[in-house]
Design an enzyme around this catalytic site. Structure first.
Site, mmCIF file in Angstrom:
data_model
loop_
_atom_site.group_PDB
_atom_site.id
_atom_site.type_symbol
_atom_site.label_atom_id
_atom_site.label_comp_id
_atom_site.label_asym_id
_atom_site.label_seq_id
_atom_site.Cartn_x
_atom_site.Cartn_y
_atom_site.Cartn_z
ATOM 1 N N GLY A 12 0.903 -1.178 -0.083
ATOM 2 C CA GLY A 12 0.161 -0.126 -0.006
ATOM 3 C C GLY A 12 1.102 1.290 -0.134
ATOM 4 N N GLY A 14 -0.760 4.564 0.073
ATOM 5 C CA GLY A 14 -1.371 5.781 0.773
ATOM 6 C C GLY A 14 -0.713 6.215 1.801
ATOM 7 N N ALA A 16 -0.630 5.892 4.950
ATOM 8 C CA ALA A 16 -0.009 5.145 6.073
ATOM 9 C C ALA A 16 1.166 4.288 5.303
ATOM 10 C CB ALA A 16 -1.038 4.117 6.410
ATOM 11 N N GLY A 17 1.176 3.693 4.075
ATOM 12 C CA GLY A 17 2.251 2.974 3.499
ATOM 13 C C GLY A 17 3.284 3.911 3.174
ATOM 14 N N PHE A 116 -14.052 21.018 13.501
ATOM 15 C CA PHE A 116 -14.546 19.737 12.705
ATOM 16 C C PHE A 116 -15.501 19.102 14.080
ATOM 17 C CE2 PHE A 116 -13.733 17.304 9.094
ATOM 18 C CZ PHE A 116 -13.153 18.423 8.300
ATOM 19 N N ASP A 222 -8.974 -5.409 0.347
ATOM 20 C CA ASP A 222 -7.784 -6.602 0.120
ATOM 21 C C ASP A 222 -6.956 -6.805 1.268
ATOM 22 O OD1 ASP A 222 -9.030 -5.410 -2.096
ATOM 23 O OD2 ASP A 222 -6.987 -5.422 -3.197
ATOM 24 N N GLN A 241 -18.564 3.814 9.445
ATOM 25 C CA GLN A 241 -19.043 5.123 9.685
ATOM 26 C C GLN A 241 -19.641 5.728 8.096
ATOM 27 O OE1 GLN A 241 -16.260 8.863 9.504
ATOM 28 N NE2 GLN A 241 -17.145 8.667 11.525
ATOM 29 N N HIS A 243 -20.904 8.852 6.681
ATOM 30 C CA HIS A 243 -20.521 10.382 6.628
ATOM 31 C C HIS A 243 -21.841 11.207 6.476
ATOM 32 C CE1 HIS A 243 -18.896 14.376 5.930
ATOM 33 N NE2 HIS A 243 -17.743 13.967 6.240
ATOM 34 N N LEU A 253 -18.389 12.706 -1.440
ATOM 35 C CA LEU A 253 -18.159 13.340 -0.386
ATOM 36 C C LEU A 253 -18.006 14.840 -0.204
ATOM 37 C CD1 LEU A 253 -18.188 12.320 2.772
ATOM 38 C CD2 LEU A 253 -15.529 13.195 2.292
ATOM 39 N N GLU A 256 -16.937 17.529 5.925
ATOM 40 C CA GLU A 256 -17.169 17.986 6.910
ATOM 41 C C GLU A 256 -16.697 19.708 7.455
ATOM 42 O OE1 GLU A 256 -17.654 15.199 10.617
ATOM 43 O OE2 GLU A 256 -16.647 16.900 11.657
ATOM 44 N N ARG A 287 -20.102 12.359 13.721
ATOM 45 C CA ARG A 287 -20.674 11.940 12.427
ATOM 46 C C ARG A 287 -21.872 10.936 12.706
ATOM 47 N NH1 ARG A 287 -15.138 11.585 8.905
ATOM 48 N NH2 ARG A 287 -15.232 13.894 8.539
ATOM 49 N N HIS A 354 -18.289 5.432 4.573
ATOM 50 C CA HIS A 354 -17.247 6.324 4.709
ATOM 51 C C HIS A 354 -15.842 5.733 5.133
ATOM 52 C CE1 HIS A 354 -14.890 10.149 4.068
ATOM 53 N NE2 HIS A 354 -14.521 10.070 5.376
ATOM 54 N N GLU A 384 -6.048 2.710 7.478
ATOM 55 C CA GLU A 384 -7.568 2.327 7.647
ATOM 56 C C GLU A 384 -7.826 0.817 7.503
ATOM 57 O OE1 GLU A 384 -10.084 4.532 5.238
ATOM 58 O OE2 GLU A 384 -11.915 3.268 5.314
ATOM 59 N N ARG A 395 -15.304 7.236 14.457
ATOM 60 C CA ARG A 395 -14.178 8.025 14.138
ATOM 61 C C ARG A 395 -14.587 9.705 13.985
ATOM 62 N NH1 ARG A 395 -11.722 10.272 9.919
ATOM 63 N NH2 ARG A 395 -12.533 9.431 8.297
ATOM 64 N N SER A 400 -8.427 10.396 10.651
ATOM 65 C CA SER A 400 -7.728 9.391 10.114
ATOM 66 C C SER A 400 -6.471 9.970 9.460
ATOM 67 C CB SER A 400 -8.870 8.846 9.029
ATOM 68 O OG SER A 400 -7.867 7.958 8.292
ATOM 69 N N LEU A 401 -6.588 11.030 8.995
ATOM 70 C CA LEU A 401 -5.192 11.352 8.338
ATOM 71 C C LEU A 401 -4.169 11.523 9.348
ATOM 72 C CD1 LEU A 401 -6.539 14.298 5.941
ATOM 73 C CD2 LEU A 401 -5.497 12.129 5.365
HETATM 74 C C1 LIG Z 1 -13.725 11.325 0.005
HETATM 75 C C2 LIG Z 1 -12.909 11.086 1.487
HETATM 76 C C3 LIG Z 1 -12.408 12.249 1.979
HETATM 77 C C4 LIG Z 1 -11.833 11.984 3.094
HETATM 78 N N1 LIG Z 1 -11.590 13.180 4.059
HETATM 79 C C5 LIG Z 1 -10.525 12.891 5.190
HETATM 80 C C6 LIG Z 1 -10.419 14.028 5.900
HETATM 81 O O1 LIG Z 1 -10.353 15.185 5.741
HETATM 82 N N2 LIG Z 1 -9.693 13.886 6.981
HETATM 83 C C7 LIG Z 1 -9.553 12.372 7.540
HETATM 84 O O2 LIG Z 1 -8.832 12.436 8.421
HETATM 85 N N3 LIG Z 1 -9.663 11.480 7.064
HETATM 86 C C8 LIG Z 1 -10.190 11.670 5.815
HETATM 87 N N4 LIG Z 1 -10.821 10.601 4.862
HETATM 88 C C9 LIG Z 1 -10.415 9.174 5.320
HETATM 89 C C10 LIG Z 1 -8.979 9.185 5.067
HETATM 90 O O3 LIG Z 1 -8.642 9.837 3.885
HETATM 91 C C11 LIG Z 1 -8.593 7.823 4.919
HETATM 92 O O4 LIG Z 1 -8.942 6.727 5.810
HETATM 93 C C12 LIG Z 1 -7.063 7.283 4.942
HETATM 94 O O5 LIG Z 1 -6.565 8.247 3.892
HETATM 95 C C13 LIG Z 1 -6.564 5.864 4.383
HETATM 96 O O6 LIG Z 1 -5.182 5.909 4.262
HETATM 97 P P1 LIG Z 1 -4.612 4.507 4.081
HETATM 98 O O7 LIG Z 1 -3.103 4.949 3.849
HETATM 99 O O8 LIG Z 1 -4.721 3.708 5.135
HETATM 100 O O9 LIG Z 1 -5.156 3.867 2.658
HETATM 101 P P2 LIG Z 1 -5.281 4.765 1.327
HETATM 102 O O10 LIG Z 1 -4.807 5.883 1.285
HETATM 103 O O11 LIG Z 1 -6.491 4.289 0.669
HETATM 104 O O12 LIG Z 1 -4.340 3.581 0.553
HETATM 105 C C14 LIG Z 1 -4.247 2.411 0.090
HETATM 106 C C15 LIG Z 1 -3.071 1.898 -0.597
HETATM 107 O O13 LIG Z 1 -3.178 0.514 -0.640
HETATM 108 C C16 LIG Z 1 -2.955 0.021 -1.768
HETATM 109 N N5 LIG Z 1 -3.569 -1.373 -2.177
HETATM 110 C C17 LIG Z 1 -4.900 -1.633 -1.757
HETATM 111 N N6 LIG Z 1 -5.027 -2.846 -1.993
HETATM 112 C C18 LIG Z 1 -3.949 -3.561 -2.211
HETATM 113 C C19 LIG Z 1 -3.580 -4.755 -2.877
HETATM 114 N N7 LIG Z 1 -4.402 -5.893 -2.667
HETATM 115 N N8 LIG Z 1 -2.265 -5.036 -3.291
HETATM 116 C C20 LIG Z 1 -1.565 -3.730 -3.361
HETATM 117 N N9 LIG Z 1 -1.695 -2.663 -2.487
HETATM 118 C C21 LIG Z 1 -3.033 -2.415 -2.316
HETATM 119 C C22 LIG Z 1 -3.423 0.886 -2.897
HETATM 120 O O14 LIG Z 1 -2.926 0.902 -4.027
HETATM 121 C C23 LIG Z 1 -3.160 2.211 -1.922
HETATM 122 O O15 LIG Z 1 -2.016 2.612 -2.333
HETATM 123 C C24 LIG Z 1 -11.397 10.625 3.797
HETATM 124 C C25 LIG Z 1 -11.913 9.626 2.945
HETATM 125 C C26 LIG Z 1 -12.496 9.934 1.852
HETATM 126 C C27 LIG Z 1 -12.764 8.637 1.010
#
Ligand SMILES: Cc1cc2nc3c(=O)[nH]c(=O)nc-3n(C[C@H](O)[C@H](O)[C@H](O)COP(=O)(O)OP(=O)(O)OC[C@H]3O[C@@H](n4cnc5c(N)ncnc54)[C@H](O)[C@@H]3O)c2cc1C
Length: 594
Positions: A12, A14, A16-17, A116, A222, A241, A243, A253, A256, A287, A354, A384, A395, A400-401
């Site tokens: 991943g 995102g 976190a990764g 918020f 996944d 959750q 939203h 979305l 908020e 929420r 959400h 997440e 939450r 989450s960020l």
């Molecule tokens: C529209 C929207 C707005 C939001 N706004 C806010 C906000 O303002 N403030 C806040 O705190 N939170 C917000 N959130 C929540 C927050 O953005 C997410 O919970 C958080 O960014 C998740 O980060 P992550 O790194 O865990 O996952 P993600 O950013 O979703 O990244 C997941 C990664 O895993 C990889 N991956 C997934 N499955 C596989 C697989 N099988 N094999 C290889 N790679 C894989 C993907 O390629 C991706 O790189 C929002 C969410 C959404 C949907």
């Protein structure tokens, strides 16, 4: 089949990764595998902000933040984890600032902060300005900043590699530990085995279990599914959750932040109905409370629109210049997708699925737990996909960020340090057999049912039966449909039989995860005969701390093994539910009034 060997594999890219990768790659040989290009991860869609008690614009401290997080999560939060997150929040924001993130500024040049939902001063007295932001593109800025720093640091990415299995093996001490992962390369259809001492799951959420969702098409759970199939439990999955402000009928979305900047929810009569449900902080209640209040207005006939099936988000009293400066993207969404002009017209909104509060259980070091107490050596999860339980049953916005930065960083450090001292674990025999069987099983099928049809049925039943309001009858209905879909999934067919860029095939695999996770969500919700946070039972409306102030732990039987991909072994025959105590440090559960 190709094989690779790295000390640490992060799944991943995102928030976190990549936050984990920045730590791990300076310490040891690290690979990041991601099914999307890093900058397309869902973190980039986050809008409103990332909170930390910086106290830049008014008095604040991390203890108030911890209290709000615990109360917001309806006391299912592990309080030791929440304390760590809220304390480390301040450095997490400053780290990003130093990496170059362009936060909005106060006139004196400090990082600006806004209100918020659920974030308050002095234990609930009034809303506090705690969220740091870059207009309504905070996640975009975080993702780009982390990616640029990864590039600068030479992090090795394997883009468009789908991880479909986790490899484990027994070490010299007889304990089962992480040994690597198996990935499918989208561009070639090749299968790759990655041997690793540490594996970090950072695969994000699973919003696509529902039809109406703010989540991207790729959020199919996944990481949760892969871990579950290999015997890792899933924690608190029933807490999803919803939203409050998704664009009505679409689920896209509207942050908020719209309410943080002064937006007001109104029903068809123009009434500011949140005054009735949360008299102190009104539209800025957490929420779960706002979403339920909105759904209730609609049920009781006060919904707006021709079908009275949504409520209105009113920004018309805000200065257009203020809207343009603070909420440019989301107001554009309202214009583009609903044809509504937010300067002059209220925007139709309704709750949208959400965020997954539950996930792969970890301790505060991000080590994955195989049961209530024991860790799986070498296996980590953050973001997440994980449940370190800082969010409990609901939450707070902007947490989450924060979570992905705090626990992503911790995961990167912990995984690298473990790898520095651990011996290599041998790969199991035929490491790719499970993925191979699964993929070839689908590719080889000549006729059957379409992925999109099954997915639609799953999502529709989850929206109808396991959404904001739940009952025993509605959830039993959902389980009936899920059972049927488990059987029908064995006949799923894809038109594209090729190897290159076969997204059809991967959508079929992802559907398998969604079906499995929908079942876990619904079973957990059925067994939880109380209402708490995001989980609301019409047949058990009260929170029941005597019987249910505990985490749900779902285990799968039988485990995936040889013959996986065949009808019998693909899904759990049985999901066994167990429970885990909540860690309480300083805040005893209280009635949750706002
Ligand atoms: C529209 C929207 C707005 C939001 N706004 C806010 C906000 O303002 N403030 C806040 O705190 N939170 C917000 N959130 C929540 C927050 O953005 C997410 O919970 C958080 O960014 C998740 O980060 P992550 O790194 O865990 O996952 P993600 O950013 O979703 O990244 C997941 C990664 O895993 C990889 N991956 C997934 N499955 C596989 C697989 N099988 N094999 C290889 N790679 C894989 C993907 O390629 C991706 O790189 C929002 C969410 C959404 C949907």
């Amino acid at each position: 089949m190709q094989t690779h060997k790295y000390d640490v594999v992060i799944v991943g890219a995102g928030g976190a990764g990549m936050r984990a990768a920045l730590e791990s790659s300076t310490r040891t040989r690290t690979a990041v595998l991601t099914k999307l290009y890093p900058t397309r991860s869902h973190t980039g869609a986050a809008q409103g902000g990332m909170c930390a008690a910086l106290a830049n614009v008014e008095e604040d401290n991390w203890e108030w933040h911890t209290f709000d997080t615990v109360k917001g999560g309806d006391y299912l939060v592990d309080q030791d984890a929440a304390e760590i997150m809220c304390r480390e929040a301040i450095d997490a924001v400053i780290d990003l600032e130093k990496m170059g993130l362009p936060f909005n500024r106060t006139p004196e040049g400090k990082i600006d902060q806004r209100r918020f939902g659920g974030h308050t001063r002095n234990h609930g007295e009034a809303a506090v300005r705690r969220s740091c932001f870059a207009a309504d593109r905070t996640g975009h800025m975080i993702l780009q900043t982390l990616y640029q720093n990864c590039v600068k640091q030479g992090v090795e990415f394997f883009n468009e590699f789908y991880v479909l299995d986790l490899l484990m093996n027994t070490g010299a001490d007889g304990v089962e530990r992480a040994a690597g992962v198996v990935a499918y390369e989208l561009a070639t259809g090749e299968i790759h085995v990655f041997q690793a001492k540490s594996v970090v799951f950072a695969t994000g959420g699973t919003g696509k279990v529902f039809k109406t969702t703010s989540n991207a098409h790729t959020l199919t759970g996944d990481g949760m599914g892969v871990a579950f199939r290999r015997g890792i439990p899933l924690e608190d999955m029933e807490f999803f959750q919803f939203h409050p402000t998704g664009l009505a009928g679409l689920g896209i979305l509207l942050s908020e932040a719209a309410r943080g900047e002064g937006g007001i929810l109104r029903n068809a009569d123009g009434e500011r109905f949140m005054e009735r449900y949360a008299p102190t902080i009104k539209d800025l209640a957490p929420r779960d409370i706002v979403a339920r209040s909105m759904a209730n207005e609609v049920r009781e006939g006060r919904g707006a629109g021709p079908n009275k099936d949504y409520v209105l988000l009113d920004l018309t009293h805000l200065e257009p210049a203020h809207i343009d400066a603070k909420l440019p993207d989301i107001t554009e969404f309202a214009r583009t997708y609903l044809g509504v002009e937010p300067y002059t017209e209220p925007v139709p909104v309704y709750p949208t699925a959400h965020y997954a509060m539950g996930g792969v259980p970890t301790n505060v070091e991000t080590e994955v737990l195989r049961n209530n107490t024991d860790v799986v050596p070498g296996l980590y999860a953050a973001g997440e996909v994980a449940c370190v339980s800082v969010h409990g049953s609901n939450r707070l916005g902007t947490n989450s960020l924060l979570d992905i930065n705090v626990f992503g960083r911790r995961a990167g450090i912990a995984a690298a340090e473990y790898a520095a001292n651990a011996a290599w674990v041998e790969l199991p025999a035929n490491p790719a057999s499970l993925v191979d069987g699964m993929v070839e099983g689908i590719r080889g099928r000549e006729s059957g049912e379409r992925v999109a049809d099954l997915r639609r049925e799953l999502q529709e039943t989850m929206d109808r039966n396991v959404q904001v309001f739940r009952t025993e009858a509605s959830m039993k209905e959902a389980l009936g449909v899920i059972d049927e879909l488990k059987e029908r999934y064995a006949n799923v067919v894809v038109q594209d039989k090729g190897r290159r860029y076969n997204t059809d095939l991967l959508e079929a695999v992802e559907l398998g995860f969604l079906i499995e996770l929908a079942e876990v969500i619904t079973l957990g919700a059925l067994a939880r005969k109380e209402s708490r946070g995001g989980h609301f039972r019409e047949d058990y409306e009260a929170r029941d701390d005597v019987n249910f102030m505990r985490h749900t732990m779902a285990y799968r039987a039988p485990l995936a093994g040889e013959g996986f991909g065949a009808e019998s072994a693909l899904f759990a025959d049985e999901v066994r539910l167990d429970y885990k105590p909540v860690t309480v440090t300083r805040y005893q559960p209280m009635e949750r009034k706002y």
